[in-house]
Design a protein around this motif. Structure first.
Motif, PDB file in Angstrom:
ATOM      1  N   LYS A 408       0.845  -1.197   0.000  1.00 56.44           N
ATOM      2  CA  LYS A 408       0.000   0.000   0.000  1.00 56.44           C
ATOM      3  C   LYS A 408       0.876   1.240   0.000  1.00 56.44           C
ATOM      4  CE  LYS A 408      -3.220  -2.510   3.057  1.00 56.44           C
ATOM      5  NZ  LYS A 408      -3.854  -2.494   4.370  1.00 56.44           N
ATOM      6  N   HIS A 416      -6.864   6.235   5.865  1.00 54.14           N
ATOM      7  CA  HIS A 416      -6.442   4.845   5.696  1.00 54.14           C
ATOM      8  C   HIS A 416      -5.514   4.713   4.494  1.00 54.14           C
ATOM      9  CE1 HIS A 416     -10.304   3.821   8.015  1.00 54.14           C
ATOM     10  NE2 HIS A 416      -9.269   3.595   8.820  1.00 54.14           N
ATOM     11  N   CYS A 418      -4.758   1.800   1.905  1.00 51.88           N
ATOM     12  CA  CYS A 418      -5.229   0.458   1.541  1.00 51.88           C
ATOM     13  C   CYS A 418      -5.020   0.112   0.072  1.00 51.88           C
ATOM     14  CB  CYS A 418      -6.714   0.307   1.898  1.00 51.88           C
ATOM     15  SG  CYS A 418      -7.785   1.528   1.116  1.00 51.88           S
ATOM     16  N   LEU A 459     -11.306  -0.085   3.706  1.00 47.80           N
ATOM     17  CA  LEU A 459     -11.380  -0.461   5.104  1.00 47.80           C
ATOM     18  C   LEU A 459     -12.655   0.092   5.763  1.00 47.80           C
ATOM     19  CD1 LEU A 459      -7.631   0.101   6.087  1.00 47.80           C
ATOM     20  CD2 LEU A 459      -8.768  -2.027   5.452  1.00 47.80           C
TER      21      LEU A 459
END
Length: 465
Positions: A408, A416, A418, A459
């Motif tokens: 990532k 986040h 991801c 997420l």
């Protein structure tokens, strides 16, 4: 006059150029009728006095060649004197210089000449690129070498209005058989070879189709040559062959037409060969390109297979570890139950006092020691499995949630991380537009259908743009 600096000269149009053919007496002797001997005395070189057979019609150059054959010195370095007078003009005859029987000729060598070479029969042969044909026109160059009289013979034949001339073009090194060419005279210095004869037999057989008289005359002349390896013999034969008149006939016309057709065929074959060569080069280049593309495709396929195999191995490893974890958890639960049971059945002084014998107490002690010995090993295995699972989960957490292959790198507005860069760009651009149907309706074909969702975090599922 200094005989070391003055060089012999070859005069154009001398008497030797048009002298009659040599006359021979009975075949048994083979000697010319007016032949006589000359005494040759070495001048400034080593050797003994020797005698040579000559004729008044011999040229000075013929005498130079005889000296060359005797002392093995290049003709350019030989200087002849008669009555202390140098013989300057090489194509003048011995009679022009008043040389008679029992005359004395002194031969000197100019040692200051460097790079001189010994003459060979090829120096007096007509040039011929090939004796196979077809033949283009050949230009006889001017006299670069003063001892080469090809241009003189051609000029004399052209001046005599000859249409063709027969000349020796080479001598076979192994058999010594002469190879003759029949040339059509195109100009005073230009000829075209139209036929070739190997040996006296072919001259008599094939030249008779054009001129029987010329064939017999040329064959008899060649048969009288004693040695085709000698320059003097070949040169005299060339002079006599140049005087043979072959004329033009139907066969010559056919030969000339055949040579023209051969030239046309040769040009066409050359063009076809060039086209074929270009085609072969193009095909070879295409084949190389195809092989390169195939190799590149095979590398891509191999890379994809290797990645798929790696992913499969990772999945299998994770599944196996999960199964081991489940098994260990089951064993932990069982051991915890046993531990609880032991706690409930913990031995007290009252319980031990209730045992009826020492053997029963010893059995209880053995069971307790056995269970206590198993607990440390089980604890170590559980800790190692816990560390491995934690490491793999952390590694899985670092991978992109979309491709599971790259780490990532992109931080979303929600905070986040991801997605990788390669997966983030197509996700950010959204799904492709739907094509319009026949009525011109596109994405709004169904008013009740909900709008296509935008990109979301992998997420927390929050949308972003």
């Amino acid at each position: 006059m200094d005989e070391r600096t003055e060089k012999p000269q070859k005069v154009e149009g001398g008497r030797a150029a048009g002298r009659p053919a040599l006359a021979f007496d009975a075949p048994s002797t083979g000697r010319p009728v007016d032949a006589f001997q000359l005494e040759m005395i070495p001048g400034n070189h080593y050797g003994r006095t020797w005698m040579v057979d000559v004729q008044p019609s011999f040229e000075v150059f013929d005498l130079v060649l005889l000296v060359q054959e005797k002392i093995s010195v290049p003709a350019e370095a030989i200087w002849l004197l008669h009555a202390d007078k140098p013989l300057y003009t090489l194509n003048s005859t011995l009679g022009d210089y008043g040389i008679r029987p029992n005359s004395v000729i002194r031969s000197n060598v100019r040692f200051f000449i460097h790079g001189a070479r010994r003459l060979t029969p090829y120096d007096v042969c007509f040039p011929s690129d090939s004796v196979q044909g077809p033949w283009n026109e050949v230009v006889i160059p001017s006299l670069v070498d003063k001892y080469c009289d090809n241009a003189d013979r051609l000029a004399n034949a052209h001046a005599a209005a000859q249409e063709m001339v027969l000349q020796i073009v080479s001598v076979d090194d192994e058999s010594g058989v002469p190879v003759l060419g029949l040339f059509a005279i195109r100009g005073k210095d230009t000829v075209q070879q139209v036929d070739v004869y190997r040996g006296v037999g072919e001259v008599r057989e094939r030249l008779s189709r054009i001129s029987p008289a010329a064939a017999d005359q040329a064959a008899d002349l060649l048969a009288s040559v004693d040695d085709f390896e000698k320059v003097s013999s070949v040169r005299r034969a060339q002079r006599r062959l140049a005087a043979v008149r072959t004329g033009r006939g139907a066969v010559f016309e056919l030969l000339e037409q055949l040579n023209q057709e051969r030239l046309i065929k040769k040009e066409r074959d050359t063009a076809v060969s060039q086209i074929k060569k270009a085609h072969d080069c193009t095909v070879a280049q295409l084949n190389r390109t195809i092989r390169e593309k195939d190799s590149e495709l095979q590398r891509h396929v191999a890379d994809r297979k290797a990645k798929a195999a790696l992913l499969t191995l990772k999945d299998n490893t994770i599944t196996s570890l999960k199964q081991e974890i489940a098994a260990h958890r089951t064993q932990i639960d069982r051991l915890e139950q046993q531990t609880a049971t032991l706690e409930r059945e913990r031995l007290t002084d009252d319980r031990l006092r209730q045992c009826g014998s020492a053997a029963e107490i010893e059995c209880i002690m053995g069971r307790a020691d056995e269970e206590m010995g198993r607990l440390p090993g089980f604890k170590r295995r559980a800790e190692a499995l816990h560390d491995e699972m934690k490491r793999r989960e952390e590694e899985s957490d670092r991978m992109c949630v979309a491709c599971k292959e790259r780490e990532k790198t992109v931080t979303l507005p929600c905070g986040h991380v991801c997605y990788c860069e390669e997966c983030y760009r197509p996700i950010l651009s959204g799904p492709p537009e739907r094509p319009a149907d026949g009525n011109g309706n596109g994405d709004d074909e169904d008013e009740e259908m909900a709008e296509e969702p935008g990109p979301r975090c992998g997420l927390c599922r929050k949308p972003f743009s």
